[in-house]
Scaffold this motif. Structure first.
Motif, PDB file in Angstrom:
ATOM      1  N   VAL A  90       0.850  -1.191   0.000  1.00 21.54           N
ATOM      2  CA  VAL A  90       0.000   0.000   0.000  1.00 21.54           C
ATOM      3  C   VAL A  90       0.886   1.241   0.000  1.00 21.54           C
ATOM      4  CG1 VAL A  90      -1.831   1.267   1.191  1.00 21.54           C
ATOM      5  CG2 VAL A  90      -1.805  -1.243   1.258  1.00 21.54           C
ATOM      6  N   LEU A  91       0.596   2.162  -0.920  1.00 20.33           N
ATOM      7  CA  LEU A  91       1.344   3.408  -1.036  1.00 20.33           C
ATOM      8  C   LEU A  91       0.466   4.568  -0.607  1.00 20.33           C
ATOM      9  CD1 LEU A  91       2.863   1.343  -2.859  1.00 20.33           C
ATOM     10  CD2 LEU A  91       3.441   3.251  -4.364  1.00 20.33           C
ATOM     11  N   ALA A  92       1.104   5.658  -0.204  1.00 16.33           N
ATOM     12  CA  ALA A  92       0.384   6.848   0.240  1.00 16.33           C
ATOM     13  C   ALA A  92       0.578   7.994  -0.736  1.00 16.33           C
ATOM     14  CB  ALA A  92       0.883   7.277   1.625  1.00 16.33           C
ATOM     15  N   GLY A  93      -0.491   8.711  -1.017  1.00 16.45           N
ATOM     16  CA  GLY A  93      -0.373   9.948  -1.770  1.00 16.45           C
ATOM     17  C   GLY A  93       0.139  11.043  -0.854  1.00 16.45           C
ATOM     18  N   VAL A  94       1.138  11.783  -1.314  1.00 20.24           N
ATOM     19  CA  VAL A  94       1.733  12.851  -0.513  1.00 20.24           C
ATOM     20  C   VAL A  94       1.570  14.179  -1.237  1.00 20.24           C
ATOM     21  CG1 VAL A  94       3.855  13.764   0.519  1.00 20.24           C
ATOM     22  CG2 VAL A  94       3.417  11.291   0.521  1.00 20.24           C
ATOM     23  N   ASN A  95       1.012  15.155  -0.539  1.00 22.91           N
ATOM     24  CA  ASN A  95       0.895  16.511  -1.081  1.00 22.91           C
ATOM     25  C   ASN A  95       2.209  17.245  -0.811  1.00 22.91           C
ATOM     26  OD1 ASN A  95       0.084  18.969  -2.014  1.00 22.91           O
ATOM     27  ND2 ASN A  95      -1.266  19.440  -0.288  1.00 22.91           N
ATOM     28  N   ALA A  96       3.147  17.095  -1.752  1.00 21.16           N
ATOM     29  CA  ALA A  96       4.497  17.619  -1.548  1.00 21.16           C
ATOM     30  C   ALA A  96       4.578  19.126  -1.657  1.00 21.16           C
ATOM     31  CB  ALA A  96       5.447  16.987  -2.565  1.00 21.16           C
ATOM     32  N   THR A  97       3.585  19.758  -2.264  1.00 24.01           N
ATOM     33  CA  THR A  97       3.630  21.212  -2.431  1.00 24.01           C
ATOM     34  C   THR A  97       3.104  21.966  -1.211  1.00 24.01           C
ATOM     35  OG1 THR A  97       1.476  21.155  -3.552  1.00 24.01           O
ATOM     36  CG2 THR A  97       3.441  21.078  -4.944  1.00 24.01           C
ATOM     37  N   ASP A  98       2.664  21.250  -0.197  1.00 25.46           N
ATOM     38  CA  ASP A  98       2.229  21.884   1.052  1.00 25.46           C
ATOM     39  C   ASP A  98       3.417  22.637   1.656  1.00 25.46           C
ATOM     40  OD1 ASP A  98       1.474  22.577   3.614  1.00 25.46           O
ATOM     41  OD2 ASP A  98       0.789  20.576   4.184  1.00 25.46           O
ATOM     42  N   PRO A  99       3.345  23.972   1.747  1.00 30.20           N
ATOM     43  CA  PRO A  99       4.500  24.732   2.250  1.00 30.20           C
ATOM     44  C   PRO A  99       4.790  24.495   3.726  1.00 30.20           C
ATOM     45  CG  PRO A  99       2.611  26.175   1.958  1.00 30.20           C
ATOM     46  CD  PRO A  99       2.225  24.843   1.376  1.00 30.20           C
ATOM     47  N   PHE A 100       3.869  23.825   4.428  1.00 34.18           N
ATOM     48  CA  PHE A 100       4.070  23.534   5.850  1.00 34.18           C
ATOM     49  C   PHE A 100       4.541  22.101   6.087  1.00 34.18           C
ATOM     50  CE2 PHE A 100       0.824  26.847   5.516  1.00 34.18           C
ATOM     51  CZ  PHE A 100       1.396  27.840   6.293  1.00 34.18           C
ATOM     52  N   LEU A 101       4.781  21.346   5.010  1.00 33.87           N
ATOM     53  CA  LEU A 101       5.142  19.933   5.138  1.00 33.87           C
ATOM     54  C   LEU A 101       6.594  19.758   5.569  1.00 33.87           C
ATOM     55  CD1 LEU A 101       4.403  16.911   4.649  1.00 33.87           C
ATOM     56  CD2 LEU A 101       5.260  17.224   2.312  1.00 33.87           C
ATOM     57  N   ASP A 102       6.785  18.961   6.615  1.00 33.01           N
ATOM     58  CA  ASP A 102       8.123  18.504   6.996  1.00 33.01           C
ATOM     59  C   ASP A 102       8.279  17.137   6.326  1.00 33.01           C
ATOM     60  OD1 ASP A 102      10.320  17.293   8.204  1.00 33.01           O
ATOM     61  OD2 ASP A 102       9.957  18.232  10.152  1.00 33.01           O
ATOM     62  N   THR A 103       8.893  17.127   5.148  1.00 27.89           N
ATOM     63  CA  THR A 103       8.894  15.937   4.299  1.00 27.89           C
ATOM     64  C   THR A 103       9.505  14.722   4.979  1.00 27.89           C
ATOM     65  OG1 THR A 103       8.966  17.309   2.303  1.00 27.89           O
ATOM     66  CG2 THR A 103       9.623  14.999   2.083  1.00 27.89           C
ATOM     67  N   ASP A 104      10.685  14.868   5.553  1.00 26.81           N
ATOM     68  CA  ASP A 104      11.359  13.714   6.153  1.00 26.81           C
ATOM     69  C   ASP A 104      10.553  13.160   7.321  1.00 26.81           C
ATOM     70  OD1 ASP A 104      13.426  13.877   4.338  1.00 26.81           O
ATOM     71  OD2 ASP A 104      14.697  15.097   5.640  1.00 26.81           O
ATOM     72  N   ARG A 105      10.004  14.045   8.152  1.00 27.49           N
ATOM     73  CA  ARG A 105       9.197  13.580   9.282  1.00 27.49           C
ATOM     74  C   ARG A 105       7.961  12.849   8.794  1.00 27.49           C
ATOM     75  NH1 ARG A 105       4.731  14.163  11.377  1.00 27.49           N
ATOM     76  NH2 ARG A 105       4.162  15.816   9.913  1.00 27.49           N
ATOM     77  N   PHE A 106       7.291  13.407   7.766  1.00 27.81           N
ATOM     78  CA  PHE A 106       6.058  12.804   7.280  1.00 27.81           C
ATOM     79  C   PHE A 106       6.324  11.454   6.612  1.00 27.81           C
ATOM     80  CE2 PHE A 106       2.401  12.644   4.205  1.00 27.81           C
ATOM     81  CZ  PHE A 106       1.422  12.432   5.164  1.00 27.81           C
ATOM     82  N   LEU A 107       7.395  11.364   5.844  1.00 29.10           N
ATOM     83  CA  LEU A 107       7.734  10.084   5.224  1.00 29.10           C
ATOM     84  C   LEU A 107       8.025   9.022   6.286  1.00 29.10           C
ATOM     85  CD1 LEU A 107      10.019  11.254   2.267  1.00 29.10           C
ATOM     86  CD2 LEU A 107       7.646  10.460   2.133  1.00 29.10           C
ATOM     87  N   GLY A 108       8.686   9.443   7.366  1.00 31.26           N
ATOM     88  CA  GLY A 108       8.938   8.512   8.459  1.00 31.26           C
ATOM     89  C   GLY A 108       7.657   8.043   9.114  1.00 31.26           C
ATOM     90  N   GLU A 109       6.692   8.958   9.267  1.00 30.35           N
ATOM     91  CA  GLU A 109       5.403   8.589   9.849  1.00 30.35           C
ATOM     92  C   GLU A 109       4.670   7.592   8.950  1.00 30.35           C
ATOM     93  OE1 GLU A 109       1.182  10.673  11.291  1.00 30.35           O
ATOM     94  OE2 GLU A 109       2.817  11.911  10.498  1.00 30.35           O
ATOM     95  N   LEU A 110       4.710   7.841   7.644  1.00 28.00           N
ATOM     96  CA  LEU A 110       4.042   6.928   6.710  1.00 28.00           C
ATOM     97  C   LEU A 110       4.655   5.532   6.772  1.00 28.00           C
ATOM     98  CD1 LEU A 110       3.625   9.264   3.592  1.00 28.00           C
ATOM     99  CD2 LEU A 110       1.865   8.614   5.255  1.00 28.00           C
ATOM    100  N   ALA A 111       5.971   5.467   6.850  1.00 28.38           N
ATOM    101  CA  ALA A 111       6.646   4.173   6.940  1.00 28.38           C
ATOM    102  C   ALA A 111       6.252   3.445   8.218  1.00 28.38           C
ATOM    103  CB  ALA A 111       8.155   4.368   6.874  1.00 28.38           C
TER     104      ALA A 111
END
Length: 280
Positions: A90-111
């Motif tokens: 199962v993969l997750a859609g990520v809204n990467a253009t969100d200016p408030f996104l902490d990408t590394d933290r969010f990717l870790g949460e998804l994993a």
């Protein structure tokens, strides 16, 4: 469903491509959709915010508008989908253009939640004109999605980004994408499908162009087709038979909205055709 390692998925899908076996991915906006897709033998499942809107009877493009935080919605959907999927990544859609996104933290949460990979959705690739230009100019453009895919690759996640041009295909392949999904536009057909779309032959030419561009960067990248007039199995068969380098199909509305619309409508009609004995 436990997370599936990226290397295992690359090996699995590369072997399927080498055998000429079609790779099929699909969006799931509900746990029931995911269960039924898995029962049908789907190869990968992606959940993102448009699935929730789509299965609530709204157009998929609602996922691009300000009707909720897309990344939060994916996290909310995870407990509905992940526990009912037994063996499909199962993969997750990520809204990467969100200016408030902490990408590394969010990717870790998804994993940690159990997602095996990511896709770039919502995506500005579906936006054009002056608004798109302004998004690009203010740091909320497609490059943010490329950067997210690169970060996910570094984090060991499987990546299946949407691409909308030859240059997108090159950029995502350079970022380390494992499987490109050539997006042909909003899916046609059904009660809330698009009416403006390319022709199937147009799709064949574009997919070949984008796949060739990606292979200039890395020859082992996998390619799927998606959207626009490629709405039903016959449409996908037409495209797959004519493209030079396309390994399968990814469906969202095609995989869950259209079958539900058809099945519910026909089931209701069948019940309505029943007759009772009149009272004497």
């Amino acid at each position: 469903m436990p997370r599936v390692p990226r290397d295992e998925l690359i090996s699995r899908f590369s072997a399927m491509a080498a055998r000429g076996e079609t790779i099929v991915g699909g969006g799931a906006g509900t746990g029931l959709s995911a269960k039924c897709e898995e029962a049908g033998g789907i190869d990968l499942i992606v959940i993102y915010n448009s699935g929730r809107f789509r299965m609530a009877g709204r157009g998929s493009l609602a996922g691009l508008l300000a009707f909720g935080n897309a990344n939060d919605i994916v996290v909310e959907m995870a407990p509905e989908v992940l526990p009912v999927v037994r063996h499909t990544p199962v993969l997750a859609g990520v809204n990467a253009t969100d200016p408030f996104l902490d990408t590394d933290r969010f990717l870790g949460e998804l994993a940690r939640l159990g997602f095996s990979g990511v896709q770039n959705f919502p995506t500005v690739g579906l936006i054009d004109g002056t608004f798109r230009a302004n998004l690009e100019e203010t740091g909320m453009g497609y490059q943010a999605e490329v950067d997210m895919i690169s970060a996910a690759r570094e984090a060991g996640m499987f990546t299946t980004p949407y691409v909308f041009s030859a240059e997108d295909a090159r950029a995502m392949t350079r970022a380390g994408a494992d499987m490109l999904v050539c997006h042909m536009g909003l899916t046609t057909s059904g009660t809330i499908g698009a009416e403006t779309a390319k022709g199937l032959d147009d799709c064949v030419a574009l997919i070949d162009e984008w796949a060739a561009a990606a292979r200039e960067v890395r020859e082992d990248v996998l390619v799927l087709c998606h959207g626009g007039p490629i709405a039903m199995p016959d449409d996908a068969a037409y495209v797959l038979a004519r493209t030079k380098y396309c390994h399968g199909f990814y469906g969202a509305s095609s995989m869950e909205r259209l079958p539900v619309e058809q099945a519910l409508t026909e089931q209701t009609r069948s019940f309505k055709q029943l007759r009772t004995e009149p009272e004497n």
